[in-house]
Scaffold this active site. Sequence first.
Site, PDB file in Angstrom:
ATOM      1  N   THR A 110       3.795   2.030   2.035  1.00 28.97           N
ATOM      2  CA  THR A 110       2.566   2.204   1.306  1.00 28.97           C
ATOM      3  C   THR A 110       1.481   2.314   2.040  1.00 28.97           C
ATOM      4  O   THR A 110       0.468   2.798   1.633  1.00 28.97           O
ATOM      5  CB  THR A 110       2.650   0.852   0.385  1.00 28.97           C
ATOM      6  OG1 THR A 110       2.483  -0.342   0.916  1.00 28.97           O
ATOM      7  CG2 THR A 110       3.791   0.603  -0.742  1.00 28.97           C
ATOM      8  N   CYS A 111       1.691   1.805   3.287  1.00 32.20           N
ATOM      9  CA  CYS A 111       0.562   1.555   4.168  1.00 32.20           C
ATOM     10  C   CYS A 111      -0.017   3.400   4.553  1.00 32.20           C
ATOM     11  O   CYS A 111      -1.044   3.546   4.896  1.00 32.20           O
ATOM     12  CB  CYS A 111       0.658   1.039   5.448  1.00 32.20           C
ATOM     13  SG  CYS A 111       1.932   1.491   6.522  1.00 32.20           S
ATOM     14  N   MET A 112       1.204   4.287   4.224  1.00 33.53           N
ATOM     15  CA  MET A 112       0.875   5.436   4.873  1.00 33.53           C
ATOM     16  C   MET A 112       1.064   6.514   3.560  1.00 33.53           C
ATOM     17  O   MET A 112       1.116   7.771   3.711  1.00 33.53           O
ATOM     18  CB  MET A 112       1.996   6.109   5.848  1.00 33.53           C
ATOM     19  CG  MET A 112       1.798   5.405   7.083  1.00 33.53           C
ATOM     20  SD  MET A 112       0.233   5.584   7.820  1.00 33.53           S
ATOM     21  CE  MET A 112       0.467   7.405   8.323  1.00 33.53           C
TER      22      MET A 112
END
Length: 1041
Positions: free
Chosen positions: A1008-1010
């Site tokens: 989710t960070c990317m």
Amino acid sequence: MFFSGDPTVKKKVDLGGRSGKERDRQKLLLQTKLEREQRQRWRIQTQSAKHIQKFVRGRREVAAVRPVIRSEFCAIHGEFGERADRTAFQSSAKYLPQLFFFFQASNDGDMQRLVVACRLLKQSLIHSNMSELFAADANTPEWQIASHRQKRLASLCVLSLYVNCISMKLELLKDVHASAMSQDPSSVLLETLLIVTNDDSPWGTAVMDHLLRNKLFHFLRHILLQVQPDANQASRERSYLEYVVCCLAKRYVQRVNAGTSLPLQWGFPCQVLSIPLLWQRYPSLKRVFVDEGLWGHSIHLIAKNLSEFSTLLPPYIKPEFPSSICLLGNLLEVAAYGLSRSDCTLQLATDFAVVGRYMLEDLPSSFFRSAKDKNYDVSDDPGFDEDMDIDEPGTTASDPALEQQLLHAADPEFLQNLVRVAFLQFTSRGPALGSEAEAVGATCAFLYSLFMTLPTSNVITGLAYKAQLVPHLWSHIKRYHRLQSWPSIEFKGRKSLEIQNSRLLGWMLPLAVFCPVYSYLLMSIDNEDFYEQQRPLSLPDIVQLVSVLKEALWQLLWVLTNKQQTGPVQKPGLDSSTSRKLFSTQMFQPFVSKAASRLLAELHDRNSRRQFTPSEDFHAREGVDEVFVTQAEGEHTRAQDVLRQAPFLVPFKDRVRIFTSHIAAARAESGPHNPMGRIRIKIRRDHITEDAFAQLNEVSADALKGTIRVTFVNELGVEEAGVDGGGIFKDFMEGITKTGFDVQYGLFKETADHLLYPNPASQMVSDEHLQYFEFFGKILGKAMSEGILVDIPFANFFLSKLRKKHNYLHDLPSLDPELYQNLLFLKHYDGDLSQLAVYFVVMDNEYGEQTEVELIPGGRDIQVTNDNVIKYIHLVAHHRLNTQIHQQSHHFLHGFQQVIHSEWIDMFNEHEIQILISGSQEGMDVDDLRKNAHYAGGYDEKHPVIEMFWEVVQKLEMKMQQKFLKFVTGCSRGPLLGFKHLEPQFCIQRAFDDGSQEALDRLPTSATCMNLLKLPPYKSKEIIQEKLLYAITAGAGFDLS
């Protein structure tokens, strides 16, 4: 001189082009003129000296002869004229001429002689009438002599009372019955005035006209001021002086109505009605003044001569008693009774409103000194402040008694009667008569002047509840809006008021009064009244009102752009009473725009909570062009004015565009050239909140707006591999928001609908709880500035604090529905509330600890009754929604505003702010996500696996699509402006490229960070759907494959 050898003589030349003869002629004419003027001055001085000498000689001769004539009078008629009989009034008798000649009002003997003459006149009229007594027929010399003598007698009576009023004070203040029976000098003189001015006398009207032209009411004003009753005489009966003043005033009205031309300056309205606190000095005059028609006549007369009236008033008695303000106070004090009478006409109400509006502008701006409540600043919150200041006016005037008299304008009964008469003949259909439109316009102008002059809360409360102005005025607005034709409103009086276009005033004035009153009323209207009972306006009417407001605001803020919002600066020393131009463009137009914009915002808030009309109905235009957007990014522009005062005129997505452009500009300023550089922090995953607080809480606001690079540290204290290109920071933001805003952490609580708000007992969680609230305000602002959507649902009443707004009763259901219903039960309770034993206290129950809190000082001893229940209800709502979370909200807002400027967030209401934080609640736009997706690891948009994947996602239910979005981005909602603005861009990467069966049995994973989805190359749509649904419902991420 020596001879130079030149025999010629040089000629003198006039450079002005004139010859010497001409120059000498002009000089001669000027000298002659000056001599002629000097001789004329000498002649005038000589004549003046002769007149003065003649006058002085005459006065000396009269003074010398006066004792002689007095002696002759006494010898013939007795020392005080007691031997005179009724024949003394005949034209041939010398009784009255002698008395008139030697009479001096300061001479006690002459006073007695005049009183004896008046008694003789009264006694003689018992057996005959005035014509017989003076033995005069019409059109004869005797008739003229009789007329002259009666005029002279009346004048001497007035003069005697004027000179000796102080010594006669006790006599003048005797009640009317005692005076009628007594023979004291003052009663005799007053009765004589009534006799000689009576209509039954052939000379009565002539004598009355003579007195009026010779300042009768000027002398009566002096007498009334000098013989003011003492405090212990306040309950006395009506005095004979008051009775005579009323009689003479009625005769004055009769003469004016008969068309007699009389000096306005010396009339009853100018001289008597401008006496300070007249009705407190002479309370018995108050009701008679109205009942006898004096109030109505005075109002009509002043309105007819409005422009010159204020210049004719007597000079101030004291600086704190301006004559025009004293006149206004006296008119206001009896207005409630005057307007309540059945004979009060529409024209009378109109004239009263015109006069009141005109005189209120003369009120010095410093008269009511309290800056808190003097003028109705619609940019401030209209409701209760921290102390719920419901009853306290909080104002002081130059003279407290005069201030209280002026506050009669806020009397609910007066306001009710004024509205009733002004709207009495108003119908809701068809064009209005000119008189009706004039009455509404004058009434609205007067009420607006009250808003700008007197304590506003008192006036608006009376208009909202007692007068019920809203439905009446709405009928007027609705009719003209339907006709698309507004009446012209012309102002009478000073030219400074006539600067507004009369057509503009036709729709601005009703809105200037309607909007503040309805806004105030909305604070106490609960959802049942608004939606179910539909009081005071029906929902269809409110929809039409939205249309009226948005059209008016667009005209005020965008079309009528003369840049008149900032008026000229007042020069020091300029008298405030001459500079108050309440209807100037600089003062009036901003007032209307602010009042209308606030009302529209309140209706927009209600519509956001429970829709009564599509949100598009609030938009003045379907969209805005690039010119508007460009202006919105600048300073001191029309677009900024629109967004600051009435942002809901602009569609939500256009406002989001402007909001993101502001953030982008701020981020650019804090970019590579920022001297603070980038901030680097190390965070332990299992102590993410504590580490972030320790490293970021003391960072400056400018540095916080810049780039933050995060390095995670695992349980062993080893830094995790990877370079933060934005993805790790997003992971950090998701982690800290998930932890810090979790109710288990203790700083926040949740409502029954699982919406977050600050924990009122947060001090029991941590000693640094307020610093943590400020820190989390910064975190939320940072997430919004970076475009990171966080799935945190906040309660509306808490989001309102980001806009520095107060919450009211209708916000309470979102916090405590049960308490809201209990308060409504009290509001609509038909019985005696005192029997329920409810007091002005509330019980705060936090972590099992109960604390009693007084809502007002001494509240535990003040019982809730039917009279104060509304106050109790609002105080309880205020305590729960505002007071309990005040400190926490204040610190959260302080931190938030270090990243997000208040003017940016003020463009949105609470519902829209939640969308800015968490994204749109609408279904995911699969086509938009596909259009803006990137691919890696061997995938591209034409790859069979990718095509099957998008077909599967397209067919998912909306709930599953939201779960899929949360699975890959960390938030179940998409960016407000589409997935083009998702940072980083959504990417699908091929996973497990070996093609083995073991690889195909694995689940999709995400980072989710990317915003990254790792998708194995499945063979069919059915397998993709099965694996994808399992992954998103099981919460698969880095750790589930």
